[in-house]
Design a protein around this motif. Structure first.
Motif, PDB file in Angstrom:
ATOM      1  N   GLN A 128      -6.756   1.559  -0.576  1.00  0.00           N
ATOM      2  CA  GLN A 128      -5.966   2.766  -0.336  1.00  0.00           C
ATOM      3  C   GLN A 128      -5.653   3.513  -1.626  1.00  0.00           C
ATOM      4  O   GLN A 128      -5.622   4.745  -1.653  1.00  0.00           O
ATOM      5  CB  GLN A 128      -4.658   2.397   0.372  1.00  0.00           C
ATOM      6  N   ASN A 259      -9.634  -8.420   6.747  1.00  0.00           N
ATOM      7  CA  ASN A 259      -8.180  -8.202   6.815  1.00  0.00           C
ATOM      8  C   ASN A 259      -7.414  -9.460   6.426  1.00  0.00           C
ATOM      9  O   ASN A 259      -6.412  -9.402   5.711  1.00  0.00           O
ATOM     10  CB  ASN A 259      -7.774  -7.766   8.228  1.00  0.00           C
ATOM     11  N   LYS A 263      -4.925 -10.201   3.143  1.00  0.00           N
ATOM     12  CA  LYS A 263      -3.595 -10.809   3.263  1.00  0.00           C
ATOM     13  C   LYS A 263      -3.480 -12.033   2.346  1.00  0.00           C
ATOM     14  O   LYS A 263      -2.443 -12.247   1.703  1.00  0.00           O
ATOM     15  CB  LYS A 263      -3.332 -11.210   4.714  1.00  0.00           C
ATOM     16  N   GLU A 266      -3.063 -10.840  -1.251  1.00  0.00           N
ATOM     17  CA  GLU A 266      -1.720 -10.335  -1.523  1.00  0.00           C
ATOM     18  C   GLU A 266      -0.682 -11.454  -1.590  1.00  0.00           C
ATOM     19  O   GLU A 266       0.287 -11.358  -2.354  1.00  0.00           O
ATOM     20  CB  GLU A 266      -1.331  -9.319  -0.440  1.00  0.00           C
ATOM     21  N   LYS A 295      -3.892  -1.137  -4.347  1.00  0.00           N
ATOM     22  CA  LYS A 295      -3.307  -1.339  -3.013  1.00  0.00           C
ATOM     23  C   LYS A 295      -4.441  -1.320  -1.993  1.00  0.00           C
ATOM     24  O   LYS A 295      -5.073  -0.295  -1.753  1.00  0.00           O
ATOM     25  CB  LYS A 295      -2.300  -0.234  -2.687  1.00  0.00           C
ATOM     26  N   VAL A 297      -5.870  -1.773   1.913  1.00  0.00           N
ATOM     27  CA  VAL A 297      -5.341  -1.264   3.188  1.00  0.00           C
ATOM     28  C   VAL A 297      -4.827  -2.416   4.051  1.00  0.00           C
ATOM     29  O   VAL A 297      -5.173  -3.576   3.823  1.00  0.00           O
ATOM     30  CB  VAL A 297      -6.427  -0.482   3.956  1.00  0.00           C
ATOM     31  N   ASP A 298      -4.020  -2.084   5.043  1.00  0.00           N
ATOM     32  CA  ASP A 298      -3.529  -3.087   5.979  1.00  0.00           C
ATOM     33  C   ASP A 298      -4.570  -3.420   7.042  1.00  0.00           C
ATOM     34  O   ASP A 298      -4.636  -4.543   7.532  1.00  0.00           O
ATOM     35  CB  ASP A 298      -2.241  -2.602   6.654  1.00  0.00           C
ATOM     36  N   ASP A 299      -5.373  -2.428   7.406  1.00  0.00           N
ATOM     37  CA  ASP A 299      -6.404  -2.623   8.432  1.00  0.00           C
ATOM     38  C   ASP A 299      -7.653  -1.844   8.010  1.00  0.00           C
ATOM     39  O   ASP A 299      -7.645  -0.609   8.008  1.00  0.00           O
ATOM     40  CB  ASP A 299      -5.920  -2.137   9.789  1.00  0.00           C
TER      41      ASP A 299
END
Length: 338
Positions: A128, A259, A263, A266, A295, A297-299
């Motif tokens: 992102q 994904n 995770k 992070e 950063k 992305v979350d998805d």
């Protein structure tokens, strides 16, 4: 007579024993055979996907997903193919069907689509945050000390169409320059470093933390930086992989695992630092500094077309990278979730 009967009986016993042994072997073999078929079925259920990537620090979550078994859990077997020369090379590799999926720089992929390279689509977002492109020249180039000295100069690039080719146009727009650059195609990062030192090129652009080691060793000189005005990394897929998605679900499975890899990245920053410093060309200190700036992305399956495609196309048109003023972007993306 008694002796003859005995011999016949003994032969019968041997034959019976042999048949029993055979039956026992078959009874033992069949379950084993079934287990073998079951194992083969499991292997066949895992879809192989050839994935192109750039072997830099940004690839870390992809390999955490592998080491933690997330791909196997999702039922996909990615075969990772490194492309040290970057996004432009992966676009070519997609065209030649060397890979099914590519993880690379947004500007390179959008520029290719805007120029009519229609054999792939953007299917996901990976990073992102914007990318910081460092602008470098030769360590002894005393005639070049700032970005202003590059106006109308010789710019080294990995390939035509790559991020290193696109971003000088963005730099020119930001500085109000109208002069054209003279581009020198030098294929890879090592050749680019050599090129600015032997005079082949005046400067080149590459990711900051990948370049930093060579500033520290005084091989090249940092004269400035420029940030992408868009999310920096996206994921593309060849049209045939997209066409097969409804049957295989391969891209969706890949995304599920990535994904989880993000995770894990992070949640385990020191493990990430150890991986980057042990497997890639970065010090632990540089890896820690980079992690403060990135950063993911979350998805990865979500693509904000207005930002990633339409905004980027607009900027690249102003920069002269995309010359068609009426680019239709409806076909540039594919929604894996749909």
């Amino acid at each position: 007579m008694t002796t003859m009967i005995g011999r016949v009986y003994s032969q019968y016993q041997l034959q019976l024993s042999f048949k029993e042994q055979m039956m026992m072997s078959i009874r033992t073999f069949i379950p084993s055979l079934r287990r073998g078929f079951a194992s083969s079925a499991i292997l066949r259920s895992n879809t192989v996907l050839k994935v192109g990537y750039v072997p830099e620090h940004f690839s870390t979550p992809l390999f955490f997903a592998k080491s933690e078994g997330y791909y196997a859990q999702a039922g996909v077997e990615p075969e990772f193919v490194p492309y040290i020369s970057g996004t432009g090379h992966m676009i070519q590799a997609l065209n030649e069907r060397e890979i099914d999926v590519a993880v690379g720089l947004t500007e390179g992929f959008v520029a290719g689509l805007g120029k009519g390279q229609d054999w792939y689509k953007i299917v996901g977002t990976y990073v992102q945050s914007p990318l910081c492109w460092a602008i470098s020249t030769g360590i002894n180039r005393n005639d070049i000390s700032s970005i202003a000295d590059l106006r109308g100069g010789k710019i080294g690039v990995s390939r035509i169409g790559s991020g290193s080719y696109v971003m000088p146009f963005v730099m020119a727009v930001e500085n109000g320059w109208s002069e054209e650059f003279e581009f020198k195609v030098l294929t890879n990062f090592k050749n680019l470093r050599n090129g600015v030192n032997d005079g082949t090129a005046d400067a080149f652009m590459w990711e900051l933390f990948t370049s930093k080691k060579y500033y520290d060793t005084k091989e090249i000189k940092h004269i400035g930086s420029i940030y992408t005005p868009w999310p920096s990394w996206t994921i593309t897929a060849h049209d045939t992989a997209i066409e097969a998605e409804s049957a295989t679900g391969a891209i969706s499975k890949f995304f599920t695992a990535v994904n989880k890899g993000i995770k894990y990245f992070e949640a385990n920053p020191e493990t990430a630092v150890e991986y980057i410093s042990a497997n890639l060309d970065y010090t632990a200190a540089d890896a820690r500094e980079w992690m403060k700036t990135v950063k993911f992305v979350d998805d990865v399956a979500i693509v904000d077309k207005a930002v990633i495609v339409d905004k980027t196309v607009g900027i690249l048109q102003k920069a002269g990278v995309i010359t068609n003023e009426h680019v239709r972007t409806e076909s540039f993306t594919f929604d894996v979730k749909s």
